[in-house]
Design a protein around this motif. Structure first.
Motif, short mmCIF file in Angstrom:
data_model
loop_
_atom_site.label_atom_id
_atom_site.label_comp_id
_atom_site.label_asym_id
_atom_site.label_seq_id
_atom_site.Cartn_x
_atom_site.Cartn_y
_atom_site.Cartn_z
N CYS A 264 0.85 -1.19 0.00
CA CYS A 264 0.00 0.00 0.00
C CYS A 264 0.88 1.24 0.00
CB CYS A 264 -0.92 0.02 1.22
SG CYS A 264 -2.21 -1.23 1.17
N GLU A 265 0.43 2.25 -0.68
CA GLU A 265 1.25 3.45 -0.85
C GLU A 265 1.52 4.13 0.49
OE1 GLU A 265 1.34 7.00 -4.09
OE2 GLU A 265 -0.45 6.81 -2.87
N HIS A 293 11.54 1.57 5.83
CA HIS A 293 11.02 2.74 5.14
C HIS A 293 9.84 2.31 4.27
CE1 HIS A 293 14.68 4.94 6.31
NE2 HIS A 293 15.34 3.86 5.95
N SER A 294 9.10 3.28 3.79
CA SER A 294 7.97 2.96 2.92
C SER A 294 8.48 2.41 1.59
CB SER A 294 7.13 4.21 2.66
OG SER A 294 6.54 4.67 3.86
N PRO A 295 7.85 1.37 1.06
CA PRO A 295 8.30 0.80 -0.22
C PRO A 295 7.81 1.63 -1.40
CG PRO A 295 6.44 -0.44 0.62
CD PRO A 295 6.74 0.60 1.66
N GLY A 304 12.21 -16.78 -5.71
CA GLY A 304 11.15 -16.57 -4.74
C GLY A 304 11.50 -15.57 -3.66
N ARG A 305 12.61 -14.84 -3.82
CA ARG A 305 12.97 -13.80 -2.86
C ARG A 305 12.23 -12.50 -3.20
NH1 ARG A 305 19.42 -14.09 -3.29
NH2 ARG A 305 18.78 -13.81 -5.48
N LEU A 306 11.96 -11.72 -2.18
CA LEU A 306 11.23 -10.46 -2.34
C LEU A 306 12.22 -9.32 -2.52
CD1 LEU A 306 8.35 -9.14 -2.27
CD2 LEU A 306 8.81 -8.63 0.14
N LEU A 307 12.12 -8.61 -3.64
CA LEU A 307 12.95 -7.44 -3.92
C LEU A 307 12.13 -6.20 -3.64
CD1 LEU A 307 14.36 -8.54 -7.41
CD2 LEU A 307 15.10 -9.29 -5.14
N VAL A 308 12.69 -5.30 -2.83
CA VAL A 308 11.96 -4.10 -2.43
C VAL A 308 12.80 -2.86 -2.71
CG1 VAL A 308 10.71 -2.94 -0.57
CG2 VAL A 308 10.86 -5.44 -0.59
N LEU A 309 12.21 -1.91 -3.40
CA LEU A 309 12.82 -0.60 -3.60
C LEU A 309 12.23 0.34 -2.55
CD1 LEU A 309 14.83 0.70 -5.62
CD2 LEU A 309 12.84 1.55 -6.88
N LEU A 310 13.10 0.86 -1.68
CA LEU A 310 12.65 1.61 -0.51
C LEU A 310 12.81 3.11 -0.70
CD1 LEU A 310 14.26 -0.61 2.26
CD2 LEU A 310 11.82 -0.43 1.76
N ASP A 311 11.98 3.86 0.00
CA ASP A 311 12.03 5.31 -0.01
C ASP A 311 13.11 5.78 0.96
OD1 ASP A 311 11.59 7.98 -0.22
OD2 ASP A 311 9.56 7.96 0.61
N PHE A 317 17.55 -0.33 -1.60
CA PHE A 317 17.21 -1.64 -2.15
C PHE A 317 17.47 -2.72 -1.12
CE2 PHE A 317 18.35 -5.46 -4.66
CZ PHE A 317 17.18 -5.59 -5.39
N GLN A 318 16.51 -3.63 -0.95
CA GLN A 318 16.65 -4.73 0.00
C GLN A 318 16.11 -6.02 -0.62
OE1 GLN A 318 18.31 -4.85 2.62
NE2 GLN A 318 18.40 -2.85 3.60
N ILE A 319 16.67 -7.15 -0.18
CA ILE A 319 16.23 -8.48 -0.60
C ILE A 319 15.82 -9.26 0.64
CG2 ILE A 319 16.88 -10.64 -1.72
CD1 ILE A 319 18.80 -9.10 -3.46
N TYR A 320 14.64 -9.86 0.62
CA TYR A 320 14.12 -10.61 1.76
C TYR A 320 13.86 -12.06 1.35
CZ TYR A 320 13.41 -6.09 4.01
OH TYR A 320 13.60 -4.83 4.55
N MET A 321 14.17 -12.97 2.30
CA MET A 321 13.93 -14.40 2.09
C MET A 321 12.95 -14.91 3.14
SD MET A 321 17.73 -15.91 1.29
CE MET A 321 17.04 -17.56 1.09
#
Length: 421
Positions: A264-265, A293-295, A304-311, A317-321
Motif C-alpha cells: 500500500c502506498e 522505510h515505505s516501499p 522466490g525472494r522479495l525485492l523491495v525498492l525503498l524510499d 534496495f533490499q532483498i528478503y527471504m
C-alpha cells in the motif's frame, strides 16, 4: 515513478528518467538508459493524409511512466512522459530495437505470452497493440474505456485482456476481438490501481484499489470470491496518519504461487497472503513484513525472494527471504551488493523518486462536495427573512386596521353629534 522488476538474469529499476539493469550472475557493467538522450522525433511515427504526426508535439519531462518485461526476459519496453515507446533486446547484450511515438501518455505496458505483441494503455482510456515483430510499425487501436486506464494484464493463455480504470471498473475482453466483452468485475468504491492473475490459478484475478481493499475474482464470470480491508489487517493504532487514504499500489506473487505480497502506498508494511487448502481453496492473510522505510515498489525474483525498492537514500534496495514463515533481510547476498553499487552513481536521479511527499494517486480520488450545508443555511436565512417580512406586513396591516377603526369611530361620533343638534 519508481519500479523494480526482474527480466531473466537482470534486475531492473527505473527512477525518474533512468532505466538501470544489473546482471545477477556475472560481474558485468550495469546497463543505464537515460530517456533525456532518446531521439526526440522517433522514426516511423504515424502521420495523417497531410503528413502531420498523429501524436501531439507537446514536450514532456522525459520521466518513465511505465515499464514491462517479457516472459522470457529477452525484451524490455518503457514509455516516458514524451510519449515515446522504447523497445530493448537484452540478449546477447542490451540494444535499442526501436523508438516509436504513442498517441497519448501511457499508464501501463504488457507483453503477450508469444512476445509478438506489446499492449499499451493510455490516460484517455485506450489500449493500443504494437508489433514486436515489426518494431517500426505504428500502434493499432484495440479497445477503449470512457475513463483513464490505470492497470492492465493478460490471462496466461493470452485469451483475455483485463483492464481497470479510474471509475472502479474492471473489464474482461477477448484479446483477438476486444469489442466482445466477457465480463465486468464490479465492487470497488474507488479507482482500481493494480491487477494480477495468479499463475497457479489462471482463472483467478486479484485487484487492488484506492479504497484500500484487495478483492479476489473469478474473472470469466465476474464473480467476487473474497475481499480484504488491508487497513484492518495491518492492525495499527488509529492515528491521524493511519486515517489517510492509502491505495493498493502493487500486488506481486512468487513464481511458485505460494506467496502473494501486497503493498500500500506510503505504508511501511507488506502484507502476505497464502493458499489455504480447506474445503474450498482460497487465499488467507498469513504474515506481515515491517520495513524500515515505505516501499516504492516490490517484486519477486526467480528464486522466490522479495525485492523491495525503498524510499530511502541510505538503503534504497533490499532483498528478503522466507525463513520458516518469516521474512528476513538477506543482507549478505551478492545480488544486493551489486545492485547497491550500481545505484550509487545515480543518487541525484534517485532523489527525485525518494522522499516524495505527494501521493501519485492523490488526484484520482473522488472529490465529495458538501453543498447541502450551504443550501440549508441559505434556506434557513430565506425563511427567516420571509418570516420577518410577513411579521412587518402583519404589524403594518394591524396598524392600518386600527387607524381605519379609529377614523370610522371618529366619523360616527361626529355624525351622532350633528344629529342631536
Amino acid at each position: 515513478m519508481a519500479v523494480v522488476c526482474v527480466g531473466g538474469e537482470w534486475y531492473l529499476s527505473s527512477c525518474d528518467k533512468l532505466l538501470l539493469a544489473v546482471h545477477t550472475k556475472h560481474n558485468r557493467d550495469p546497463f543505464v538508459f537515460d530517456c533525456s538522450t532518446a531521439e526526440n522525433k522517433p522514426k516511423g511515427t504515424r502521420t495523417d493524409n497531410k503528413g502531420h504526426s498523429c501524436a501531439s508535439e507537446e514536450k514532456g519531462s522525459d520521466k518513465i511512466l511505465a515499464l514491462a518485461v517479457s516472459l522470457s526476459g529477452k525484451l524490455v519496453a518503457l514509455t516516458d512522459d514524451n510519449k515515446r515507446l522504447v523497445l530493448f533486446g537484452t540478449e546477447p547484450s542490451w540494444q535499442c530495437i526501436s523508438t516509436r511515438r504513442l498517441v497519448r501518455r501511457c499508464t501501463s505496458l504488457v507483453f503477450t505470452q508469444t512476445e509478438e505483441e506489446l499492449l499499451a494503455a493510455d490516460k484517455s482510456g485506450d489500449v493500443y497493440s504494437l508489433s514486436v515483430v515489426e518494431p517500426r510499425k505504428a500502434g493499432e487501436l484495440k479497445l477503449g474505456h470512457l475513463s483513464m486506464l490505470l492497470a492492465m494484464t493478460l490471462s496466461p493463455n493470452d485469451k483475455y485482456v483485463i483492464t481497470a480504470d479510474r471509475d472502479e471498473k474492471i473489464r474482461v475482453s477477448y484479446l483477438k476481438s476486444p469489442y466482445n466483452i466477457q465480463s465486468f468485475c464490479l465492487g470497488h468504491r474507488e479507482f482500481v490501481s493494480s491487477l494480477l492473475v495468479l499463475p497457479m490459478h489462471p482463472h483467478w484475478l486479484l485487484s487492488g484499489s484506492g479504497d484500500g481493499t484487495m478483492k479476489l475474482w473469478e474473472y470469466e464470470s465476474g464473480r467476487r470470491i473474497q475481499s480484504w480491508d488491508l487497513k484492518q489487517l495491518r492492525d495499527t493504532p488509529s492515528t491521524q496518519a493511519n486515517e489517510e487514504r492509502s491505495a493498493v499500489s502493487k500486488i506481486a506473487t512468487s513464481p511458485d504461487g505460494c506467496h502473494v505480497a501486497v503493498q500500500c502506498e506510503r505504508v511501511p508494511i507488506v502484507q502476505f497472503f497464502g493458499m489455504d487448502q480447506g474445503v474450498e481453496e482460497h487465499l488467507t492473510p498469513c504474515s506481515r513484513l515491517t520495513l524500515p522505510h515505505s516501499p516504492l515498489d516490490l517484486t519477486f525474483d526467480l528464486q522466490g525472494r522479495l525485492l523491495v525498492l525503498l524510499d530511502s537514500q541510505v538503503t534504497p534496495f533490499q532483498i528478503y527471504m522466507c525463513m520458516q514463515d518469516r521474512w528476513e533481510c538477506d543482507s549478505h547476498c551478492l545480488e544486493l551488493s551489486r545492485v547497491s553499487e550500481a545505484l550509487k552513481p545515480h543518487w541525484k536521479a534517485l532523489q527525485t523518486a525518494f522522499g516524495a511527499a505527494e501521493s501519485r494517486f492523490q488526484h484520482l480520488y473522488k472529490v465529495n462536495f458538501d453543498n447541502m450545508s450551504s443550501y440549508l443555511e441559505k434556506k434557513q436565512h430565506r425563511l427567516q427573512q420571509q418570516n420577518e417580512n410577513w411579521g412587518k406586513k402583519r404589524r403594518a396591516g394591524k396598524g392600518l386596521q386600527i387607524k381605519q377603526a379609529r377614523k370610522k369611530a371618529k366619523s360616527e361620533d361626529k355624525g351622532g353629534d350633528e344629529a342631536s343638534s
